[in-house]
Each structure stands twice: as C-alpha cells, then as structure tokens.
Write a protein that holds these residues in place. Structure first.
Motif, PDB file in Angstrom:
ATOM      1  N   TRP A  75     -13.086 -41.362  50.475  1.00  0.00           N
ATOM      2  CA  TRP A  75     -11.657 -41.582  50.291  1.00  0.00           C
ATOM      3  C   TRP A  75     -11.055 -42.263  51.512  1.00  0.00           C
ATOM      4  O   TRP A  75     -11.674 -42.388  52.549  1.00  0.00           O
ATOM      5  N   GLU A 111      -7.698 -42.108  53.980  1.00  0.00           N
ATOM      6  CA  GLU A 111      -6.543 -41.294  54.361  1.00  0.00           C
ATOM      7  C   GLU A 111      -5.644 -42.089  55.289  1.00  0.00           C
ATOM      8  O   GLU A 111      -6.102 -42.932  56.053  1.00  0.00           O
ATOM      9  N   GLY A 112      -4.347 -41.807  55.194  1.00  0.00           N
ATOM     10  CA  GLY A 112      -3.366 -42.468  56.041  1.00  0.00           C
ATOM     11  C   GLY A 112      -3.296 -41.810  57.406  1.00  0.00           C
ATOM     12  O   GLY A 112      -4.007 -40.841  57.696  1.00  0.00           O
ATOM     13  N   ASP A 155      -1.159 -39.926  58.457  1.00  0.00           N
ATOM     14  CA  ASP A 155      -0.714 -38.538  58.292  1.00  0.00           C
ATOM     15  C   ASP A 155      -1.838 -37.625  57.780  1.00  0.00           C
ATOM     16  O   ASP A 155      -1.609 -36.456  57.512  1.00  0.00           O
ATOM     17  N   LYS A 203      -3.195 -37.639  54.941  1.00  0.00           N
ATOM     18  CA  LYS A 203      -3.103 -37.391  53.499  1.00  0.00           C
ATOM     19  C   LYS A 203      -3.929 -38.453  52.783  1.00  0.00           C
ATOM     20  O   LYS A 203      -4.061 -39.579  53.253  1.00  0.00           O
ATOM     21  N   ALA A 233      -4.801 -41.369  50.669  1.00  0.00           N
ATOM     22  CA  ALA A 233      -4.112 -42.554  50.165  1.00  0.00           C
ATOM     23  C   ALA A 233      -4.827 -43.109  48.937  1.00  0.00           C
ATOM     24  O   ALA A 233      -4.200 -43.711  48.066  1.00  0.00           O
ATOM     25  N   ALA A 234      -6.144 -42.909  48.854  1.00  0.00           N
ATOM     26  CA  ALA A 234      -6.918 -43.396  47.711  1.00  0.00           C
ATOM     27  C   ALA A 234      -8.271 -42.688  47.662  1.00  0.00           C
ATOM     28  O   ALA A 234      -8.932 -42.552  48.687  1.00  0.00           O
ATOM     29  N   SER A 260      -7.372 -33.332  48.249  1.00  0.00           N
ATOM     30  CA  SER A 260      -7.194 -34.082  47.014  1.00  0.00           C
ATOM     31  C   SER A 260      -7.873 -33.458  45.802  1.00  0.00           C
ATOM     32  O   SER A 260      -7.299 -33.414  44.730  1.00  0.00           O
ATOM     33  N   LEU A 297      -1.854 -49.387  48.164  1.00  0.00           N
ATOM     34  CA  LEU A 297      -2.101 -49.169  49.590  1.00  0.00           C
ATOM     35  C   LEU A 297      -1.199 -50.088  50.415  1.00  0.00           C
ATOM     36  O   LEU A 297      -1.356 -51.302  50.401  1.00  0.00           O
ATOM     37  N   TYR A 330      -5.442 -46.878  58.603  1.00  0.00           N
ATOM     38  CA  TYR A 330      -6.076 -45.920  57.710  1.00  0.00           C
ATOM     39  C   TYR A 330      -7.430 -45.502  58.277  1.00  0.00           C
ATOM     40  O   TYR A 330      -7.930 -46.105  59.223  1.00  0.00           O
TER      41      TYR A 330
END
Length: 179
Positions: free
Chosen positions: A51, A53-54, A56, A58, A60-61, A91, A126, A131
């Motif tokens: 995956w 993640e940003g 933060d 979290k 993102a995809a 996620s 995105l 990232y």
C-alpha cells in the motif's frame, strides 16, 4: 491484372472548447516484490500487503493484498489477514474482501511485479505530495516483516527509483515511477 480498391471510412472527431481533452502524459508506478527462498522445515507462502501511505501515515491507496484464496474451512484465508498487523490496523479491517483489482492469491518464491497506471482507480485520487510505499509480509510458522520506500508524487510525475532490502520474509522491494 485486376487491382482491388478497399475504401476504409475515416471518422474525424473535433473537440471544441477547453479542458475537454485528457492530458497527454501518463505515469506508471511499478513495484517489485521479492519473496525469497527460505530453508525451513515447514514452508508456507507469505501473506503480503502492498500500500501507499501519506505523510500522516494513513493509507492513501491499497495496491495489492495476497492471501489464500481457495475455499476452505478458514474463511478463504481471511482469518489470518490480521497477521499483517500494520496493514490490518490502517486499512484491512475496514475493507470488504476480496477487493477487485487488489486482492489476489499468495505468490511463490520469486520476484513479482505490480504495475499501476496513474489512471487506475487505485492512484487516480492520489494528490501531489510525499508518500511511502509500504510492503508487509507475514508467514504461518514464520515471521513478519515490513519495508518502506519513500517517494514523491507530482501532477506530472518525474522518473524515480527506490528500493529496500528485507532480512527474512521479504527480499528486495523496488519502486519505479515512469512518466
């Protein structure tokens, strides 16, 4: 000698106005995931989550989740997905599995490629920014490993390469962004 003429109709479309045409560029994000050969008495293919993640942290995809797909008494292997701890917490537990275009069966030893176009729904939303590509693997009667590769996503992505080397459950993870 007889010459036969073939006439092919030509259709011409004209777009009037601005902003109706798609950009001429297309980027591709390519991830290589190496699953190493392990010399162990009882080998099981690892479950793997990939995956983005940003900043933060979290998700993102979600790019891929490889787990046991065939029917069995353990709920198609989803019972063991929480062993992918980071992915599951961030996620996995909120997803309805299988996820079209993301879920897939476990992979054998070797290097496996995930190629995603910027037009793919997984990357379409995105936004430009910094990232991290995250790859997590967990194996029954084995260990767990998490690798990260930072990258920057821009409106017109620039060519980038990155990698991380695993120590047990994962081999080399590569990331290539091609405009």
């Amino acid at each position: 000698m007889h010459v036969r003429r073939i006439v092919v109709p030509l259709t011409v479309s004209v777009v009037v106005g601005t902003g109706l045409a798609a950009p001429a560029y297309a980027a591709e994000l390519r991830v290589g995931v190496e699953i190493p050969q392990l010399n162990v008495a009882e080998y099981h293919r690892p479950y793997v989550a990939v995956w983005i993640e940003g900043a933060d942290q979290k998700v993102a995809a979600n790019l891929a989740v490889w787990y046991q797909q065939r029917s069995n008494s353990e709920g198609h292997g989803t019972k063991w997905l929480p062993d992918l701890r980071q992915w599951w917490r961030r996620s996995g537990r909120t997803l309805k599995l299988p996820v079209d275009g993301v879920s897939g069966p476990t992979r054998p030893v070797g290097t496996h490629t995930i190629a995603v176009s910027d037009r793919d729904p997984r990357l379409a939303g995105l936004a430009a920014g910094d990232y991290t590509l995250v790859v997590e693997a967990a194996r029954e009667v084995g260990g767990r490993e998490l690798l990260k590769v930072p990258f920057t996503w821009a409106p017109k992505p620039k060519a980038q390469n990155g990698s991380a080397k695993g120590g047990s459950e994962l081999g080399t993870i590569t990331l290539a962004i091609k405009p």
